[in-house]
Design a protein around this motif. Structure first.
Motif, mmCIF file in Angstrom:
data_model
loop_
_atom_site.group_PDB
_atom_site.id
_atom_site.type_symbol
_atom_site.label_atom_id
_atom_site.label_comp_id
_atom_site.label_asym_id
_atom_site.label_seq_id
_atom_site.Cartn_x
_atom_site.Cartn_y
_atom_site.Cartn_z
ATOM 1 N N LEU A 26 4.981 7.102 18.460
ATOM 2 C CA LEU A 26 3.991 7.376 19.511
ATOM 3 C C LEU A 26 3.545 8.836 19.470
ATOM 4 N N ALA A 27 4.425 9.699 18.958
ATOM 5 C CA ALA A 27 4.086 11.120 18.833
ATOM 6 C C ALA A 27 3.636 11.451 17.406
ATOM 7 N N ASP A 28 3.438 10.407 16.583
ATOM 8 C CA ASP A 28 3.001 10.587 15.197
ATOM 9 C C ASP A 28 4.012 11.391 14.374
ATOM 10 N N LEU A 29 5.286 11.152 14.648
ATOM 11 C CA LEU A 29 6.361 11.778 13.877
ATOM 12 C C LEU A 29 6.994 10.725 12.974
ATOM 13 N N LYS A 30 7.105 11.029 11.691
ATOM 14 C CA LYS A 30 7.865 10.139 10.799
ATOM 15 C C LYS A 30 9.338 10.442 10.995
ATOM 16 N N MET A 31 10.087 9.433 11.376
ATOM 17 C CA MET A 31 11.475 9.649 11.774
ATOM 18 C C MET A 31 12.435 8.923 10.837
ATOM 19 N N ILE A 32 13.412 9.672 10.314
ATOM 20 C CA ILE A 32 14.480 9.109 9.481
ATOM 21 C C ILE A 32 15.719 9.024 10.358
ATOM 22 N N PRO A 33 16.240 7.822 10.644
ATOM 23 C CA PRO A 33 17.434 7.737 11.484
ATOM 24 C C PRO A 33 18.711 8.001 10.695
ATOM 25 N N ALA A 34 19.591 8.791 11.287
ATOM 26 C CA ALA A 34 20.919 9.023 10.696
ATOM 27 C C ALA A 34 21.969 8.529 11.686
ATOM 28 N N VAL A 35 22.914 7.753 11.192
ATOM 29 C CA VAL A 35 23.922 7.159 12.076
ATOM 30 C C VAL A 35 25.318 7.577 11.644
ATOM 31 N N GLY A 36 26.271 7.333 12.512
ATOM 32 C CA GLY A 36 27.644 7.659 12.153
ATOM 33 C C GLY A 36 28.436 8.067 13.371
ATOM 34 N N ILE A 37 29.711 8.355 13.142
ATOM 35 C CA ILE A 37 30.608 8.729 14.237
ATOM 36 C C ILE A 37 30.754 10.244 14.246
ATOM 37 N N HIS A 38 30.212 10.873 15.274
ATOM 38 C CA HIS A 38 30.348 12.326 15.473
ATOM 39 C C HIS A 38 31.794 12.616 15.879
ATOM 40 N N PRO A 39 32.367 13.726 15.429
ATOM 41 C CA PRO A 39 33.776 13.981 15.780
ATOM 42 C C PRO A 39 34.029 14.088 17.286
ATOM 43 N N ARG A 40 33.001 14.429 18.072
ATOM 44 C CA ARG A 40 33.221 14.505 19.525
ATOM 45 C C ARG A 40 32.974 13.171 20.221
ATOM 46 N N SER A 41 32.532 12.146 19.489
ATOM 47 C CA SER A 41 32.370 10.838 20.154
ATOM 48 C C SER A 41 33.014 9.715 19.346
ATOM 49 N N ILE A 42 34.279 9.910 19.044
ATOM 50 C CA ILE A 42 35.046 8.874 18.340
ATOM 51 C C ILE A 42 35.560 7.872 19.369
ATOM 52 N N PRO A 43 35.171 6.601 19.241
ATOM 53 C CA PRO A 43 35.667 5.601 20.204
ATOM 54 C C PRO A 43 37.036 5.073 19.790
ATOM 55 N N PRO A 44 37.734 4.415 20.717
ATOM 56 C CA PRO A 44 38.929 3.673 20.313
ATOM 57 C C PRO A 44 38.507 2.599 19.297
ATOM 58 N N ASP A 45 39.437 2.153 18.484
ATOM 59 C CA ASP A 45 39.160 1.086 17.513
ATOM 60 C C ASP A 45 37.915 1.406 16.669
ATOM 61 N N TYR A 46 37.874 2.625 16.133
ATOM 62 C CA TYR A 46 36.672 3.053 15.391
ATOM 63 C C TYR A 46 36.492 2.293 14.075
ATOM 64 N N ALA A 47 37.541 1.560 13.653
ATOM 65 C CA ALA A 47 37.395 0.746 12.430
ATOM 66 C C ALA A 47 36.260 -0.265 12.593
ATOM 67 N N THR A 48 36.042 -0.723 13.826
ATOM 68 C CA THR A 48 34.940 -1.664 14.100
ATOM 69 C C THR A 48 33.591 -1.036 13.742
ATOM 70 N N VAL A 49 33.451 0.241 14.063
ATOM 71 C CA VAL A 49 32.203 0.947 13.739
ATOM 72 C C VAL A 49 32.092 1.144 12.229
ATOM 73 N N LEU A 50 33.203 1.532 11.606
ATOM 74 C CA LEU A 50 33.191 1.749 10.151
ATOM 75 C C LEU A 50 32.835 0.457 9.413
ATOM 76 N N ASN A 51 33.371 -0.668 9.896
ATOM 77 C CA ASN A 51 33.024 -1.957 9.274
ATOM 78 C C ASN A 51 31.528 -2.239 9.396
ATOM 79 N N PHE A 52 30.973 -1.917 10.560
ATOM 80 C CA PHE A 52 29.533 -2.124 10.757
ATOM 81 C C PHE A 52 28.735 -1.213 9.820
ATOM 82 N N LEU A 53 29.169 0.033 9.703
ATOM 83 C CA LEU A 53 28.497 0.952 8.776
ATOM 84 C C LEU A 53 28.602 0.446 7.335
ATOM 85 N N GLY A 54 29.759 -0.117 7.010
ATOM 86 C CA GLY A 54 29.984 -0.594 5.642
ATOM 87 C C GLY A 54 29.197 -1.839 5.291
ATOM 88 N N SER A 55 28.786 -2.586 6.290
ATOM 89 C CA SER A 55 28.147 -3.878 6.013
ATOM 90 C C SER A 55 26.633 -3.838 6.212
#
Lengths: 243, 243
Positions: A61-90
Motif C-alpha cells: 500500500l506504501a509502494d514498498l517492496k518487502m522481503i520478509p525475514a522470519v525466525g526466533i529472536h533471542p529475546r522472544s524464545i518460546p517454550p517448546d521452540y522445537a515446534t517453531v524450528l520444525n515449521f521453519l524446516g518444513s
C-alpha cells in the motif's frame, strides 16, 4: 532507489511506511520480532504468516517492496521452540532474522545454532543480531559458532556493528550491518566506518520499528555517502537478499 | 481531554500515537484484532498479553491512558476457540472487544454468545462490531442475541452505527458507537446523528489502526459538536469503560 534491510513494520503505521517511501526507500527487509516473551510456539508460527501475508500487503500500500525475514529472536524464545524450528524446516523462506545471541545463554545458543543449520541446508540468508550490552564478548561467541558450523560468509550479515566489535568483523568475509539510529550509530559514524573499511561489505539499515522513529536515517546517510551509497544503501542488500 | 474508545494501536507507529495525543486525545480503548485468520488459539492468548503489557507501555510513551479490550473478533476466530474462551473466563479484564458478528455464521454466533455470557458473569463492558456488509440484517441478529441473553444495556456499545441501522439502535438503551472515517461516517454525518438522537448515548471513535490514517477524526468532530463534545467525546466513554 534505497534498500533498508532491517525494519520491523509491525511497530509502524501506514503513515510511517509512506514516509519511508517518500524519502526514497523502495525496498525493505521486514524482520520478525515478538515484543514480549511468548508463552506459545504457535504465536510465532502465526506471526510468520502475518508477516508474509498481511505486512507484505501493508507495505505494498506504501509502494514498498518487502522481503520478509522470519525466525526466533533471542529475546522472544518460546517454550517448546522445537515446534517453531520444525515449521521453519518444513517451509521455504526468503531470509532468517533477526536471529543471534542476546546474553548467550545455553538456550539462546541452541536456538541460534539450529537456525543456522537450517539456513545452511536451505541456503537462506541470515540477519544476525548483536546486542547493545557486552557487544564485543557476544560477537566473539557469535563468530565462534559461525566458524564451528563453517557457515558460508556470504549468507550472513553481522548486524548493529559499532566501534566495539568492528575490528572483529572487518577482517572477516561476512556482510557488515550498520544501524543508524540514536544509541547505535550516528550518520557521521556510519560514514566514517564505510570510509575506513570500504563499501564492499557494508550494508546500512535503520532498525525502524516499535519504539524508534528513525524512518529516514538510511536516506539521510545515503546523501552523506555520495558515490558509495549505491552499494551500501542498495546493491549490497539486494545481492545479500537475492532480490 | 478527549477519549477515542475504538483504536487498534497494533497497526500504528509511535509517531501516530503521539499525533493522537497532540490533537487532544488523552484516553483510548485499544481493541484486539488479529489481521489474518489465526491457525492457533494460543496466538490470541499471547496477543492479549501483548496488548495489556507492550501496547499499554507504547501508549504511555505517547502519554495516552490506554484501556485494553480483548476478545475474539468474528474475522479472527481460531480453531479450538474454546481454549481462548477458557483463558478469557479465568482472568479479569477491563473490556471485551471487538466482538460481534461479521456474517452471522453458526460459529460466529457461538463465539459471540459465549463471550457475552462471560461478560455478564464478570460484569465486563463489550464493544460490539457491526459489519460494513448487510449491516442492517446483522444488527437485527445482534440485537436478537443480546435480547435472548437479557444482556444489560449499559454493558454494550453497538459500534459503527450508521444510517442503515441507526433506527434499530436509537430506540434501545445500548451505547451507540459512531465511527468517523472514510467509508463509515463523515464528521458532519456524525454531528447530524448526535443532533438527531441526543448526546446521552452516543460515543464517537475513529477505529484508527492497520490501514486507516484517521488519527484526528475524533478531535476534529469534537470541534464541530460544541458543547455536546464533552459527553460524546469523553464522558460517555469514560462512564461506559469505568475509567
Amino acid at each position: 532507489m534505497l534498500f533498508d534491510p532491517h525494519v520491523h513494520t509491525e511497530g509502524l503505521g501506514l503513515s510511517d511506511l509512506k514516509k519511508m517511501r517518500e524519502c526514497g526507500i523502495t525496498h525493505i527487509c521486514d524482520l520478525y520480532f515478538y515484543p514480549i516473551k511468548p508463552l506459545f510456539p504457535q504465536t510465532l508460527i502465526d506471526g510468520f504468516r502475518k508477516l508474509r501475508e498481511f505486512e507484505k500487503f501493508r507495505c505494498s500500500l506504501a509502494d514498498l517492496k518487502m522481503i520478509p525475514a522470519v525466525g526466533i529472536h533471542p529475546r522472544s524464545i518460546p517454550p517448546d521452540y522445537a515446534t517453531v524450528l520444525n515449521f521453519l524446516g518444513s517451509n521455504d523462506w526468503d531470509a532468517f532474522g533477526e536471529i543471534g545471541l542476546e546474553i548467550a545463554s545455553k538456550e539462546e545458543i541452541d536456538v541460534f545454532e539450529k537456525q543456522l543449520k537450517l539456513a545452511m541446508e536451505k541456503d537462506v540468508p541470515c540477519i544476525i543480531h548483536t546486542p547493545g550490552k557486552n557487544k564485543r564478548e557476544i560477537t566473539i561467541k557469535t563468530l565462534e559458532i559461525l566458524d564451528k558450523l563453517n557457515f558460508p560468509e556470504e549468507l550472513a550479515v553481522i548486524d548493529h556493528v559499532n566501534f566495539e566489535n568492528l575490528d572483529l568483523v572487518a577482517k572477516r568475509g561476512f556482510w557488515i550491518g550498520l544501524t543508524v539510529q540514536e544509541g547505535k550509530l550516528t550518520k557521521e559514524e556510519a560514514v566514517g566506518i564505510v570510509e575506513e573499511i570500504g563499501e564492499v561489505k557494508c550494508i546500512l539499515n535503520s532498525d525502524a520499528g516499535f519504539g524508534n522513529n528513525v524512518l529516514t536515517t538510511v536516506a539521510e546517510t545515503a546523501k552523506l555517502l555520495g558515490d558509495k551509497a549505491k552499494k551500501v544503501c542498495f546493491e549490497n542488500a539486494k545481492k545479500f537478499l537475492r532480490v
